[in-house]
Design a protein around this motif. Sequence first.
Motif, PDB file in Angstrom:
ATOM      1  N   ARG A 200      37.499 -73.422  97.584  1.00  0.00           N
ATOM      2  CA  ARG A 200      38.907 -73.243  97.244  1.00  0.00           C
ATOM      3  C   ARG A 200      39.579 -72.266  98.217  1.00  0.00           C
ATOM      4  O   ARG A 200      40.714 -72.484  98.647  1.00  0.00           O
ATOM      5  N   THR A 204      42.794 -73.086 100.798  1.00  0.00           N
ATOM      6  CA  THR A 204      44.063 -72.353 100.817  1.00  0.00           C
ATOM      7  C   THR A 204      44.388 -71.817 102.211  1.00  0.00           C
ATOM      8  O   THR A 204      45.544 -71.522 102.507  1.00  0.00           O
ATOM      9  N   THR A 310      42.495 -78.796  95.192  1.00  0.00           N
ATOM     10  CA  THR A 310      43.330 -77.727  95.746  1.00  0.00           C
ATOM     11  C   THR A 310      44.292 -78.278  96.792  1.00  0.00           C
ATOM     12  O   THR A 310      45.484 -77.931  96.803  1.00  0.00           O
ATOM     13  N   HIS A 311      43.786 -79.138  97.666  1.00  0.00           N
ATOM     14  CA  HIS A 311      44.665 -79.755  98.671  1.00  0.00           C
ATOM     15  C   HIS A 311      45.743 -80.600  98.000  1.00  0.00           C
ATOM     16  O   HIS A 311      46.893 -80.630  98.454  1.00  0.00           O
ATOM     17  N   ASN A 314      48.438 -78.375  96.571  1.00  0.00           N
ATOM     18  CA  ASN A 314      49.202 -77.714  97.630  1.00  0.00           C
ATOM     19  C   ASN A 314      50.003 -78.687  98.488  1.00  0.00           C
ATOM     20  O   ASN A 314      50.661 -78.279  99.446  1.00  0.00           O
TER      21      ASN A 314
END
Length: 366
Positions: A200, A204, A310-311, A314
Motif C-alpha cells: 500500500r 501511494t 489502492t490504485h 487513487n
Amino acid sequence: AAPLPQSCAMILMTAATWAVASAGTPAAFSFAVANVLPPLVPWQMKKEGLLPCGPSQANSHRGKQQVILWSRGVPRPGRHIAPAIQVASPVHCRHASKTDGDESSSSSSSSRSSTGKNFAAAAIGTIAGGLGGALGLGGGFLVVPALTSLLDVEPRLAIGTSSCVVLAVSCVACPAYIAKHLASPRASLTIALSAFLTARFGATLTGKANPKTLKRLFGAWLIIVSSLIGSQVSGIMPSVAVVHGAGASASLFPLLALGTVTGLISGLLGVGGGTVLVPALTLLFGFPQKEAQGCALLGMILPSLVSASTHWRNGNVGRNLTGSAVAGALVGGWSGSMLAAVLPNRPLRATFSLILSLVGLKYLRS
C-alpha cells in the motif's frame, strides 16, 4: 371539397406547432399562421404550459397576402402560443447537417478506436498472463511497457492497470502450482504478510516518485539477476545447491525481509513481485525453479489485492482498458501455469533468464 372551419384549421395549426416545437426540429422556413380568430383566444388562454407571445404582421414571400407570424416577441395580453420552433435558413440547415455529420463521423471513429484499444489490451493481457503464469512473474513486467508504448497510456494509469492484471494472473495460476505441490504455504504466507504491509505504501508513492529513475534502477536489477541465472544455466558459474522442500526449512526472518522489499516494488511499479521473488528464492534460498515460481504467485495474491485496490481508489487505473486486459490475463495465466507444470527446470530457467534480460533492457531504455 369544402374548406375547414377557421377554428378547426387554427387548432390543427397550433397542434402542429406544438408537436414540432416539442421535437426541437429545425425548420427551413418561417412557420406562419393566417387569419387568427378572436374566438380562439379564450381556448388559448386556458392551455397550460404555453408561452406568451405577440403576433407581428409580415408580408408573405410572394407579397400577395398578409400573414401573422407566430414567433418569440414582446408578450401581449391575450396571446399565448406553443413554444416557438427553431427557425433556420437553408444555409444554416446545411451547416447544421454538416456539423451533425462531422459529429457522427467523429463519434463512430472514436468508437472504432476504443474497440481496437480494447482488443489490443486483451492481447497484451493474454501474452503477459501466459508468460507470467509460466514463469511466476505475474505479467506486470510486460503490461506496463506495452500499455505505455503501444497504446499511449499514461504511466501512472498503466501501473494501476498492471496491478489488476497481476492480481488476476496470481489468482488463476496458483491452483496449477498448488495441485503439483509447487507452492509452499509457509514461505508464501511469510512473504505475503510482510509484502502486505509495504504494498500500500508503494502504491501511494507511484504519483510522487520519478518513474524514469525507478524504471532504470529496476531494469539494472533485472539485467544483473538475469545474467546470474543465465551464467548458472550455461555452466559458466556454479549453480546454487537446490534444496527440495526449501519452503518448509527456510529461515523466516530473511523471508520477511524479502517480502518487505517485494511488496514495496510491487506497489510502486505495478509488477507482480516475481521479478524479485523468483531470482531471490532460487539464488539465495536454493528453491527449485518451479517451487520458487509457485511461492511467488501464491505469496503475491494478498499484496496484489492491496496494491490494485489502492490504485483503484487513487484513480490510477485505466478503467476503460482494465476489463479487457484482465480477461486476457485470466486466459493466458491459466494456460501458462499448465505449461509450466510439464516443462523441465533447465529450459524453464533459461527462458526465465532471457525474459528478464529483455524486460530489463526495456526498463533501462524507458
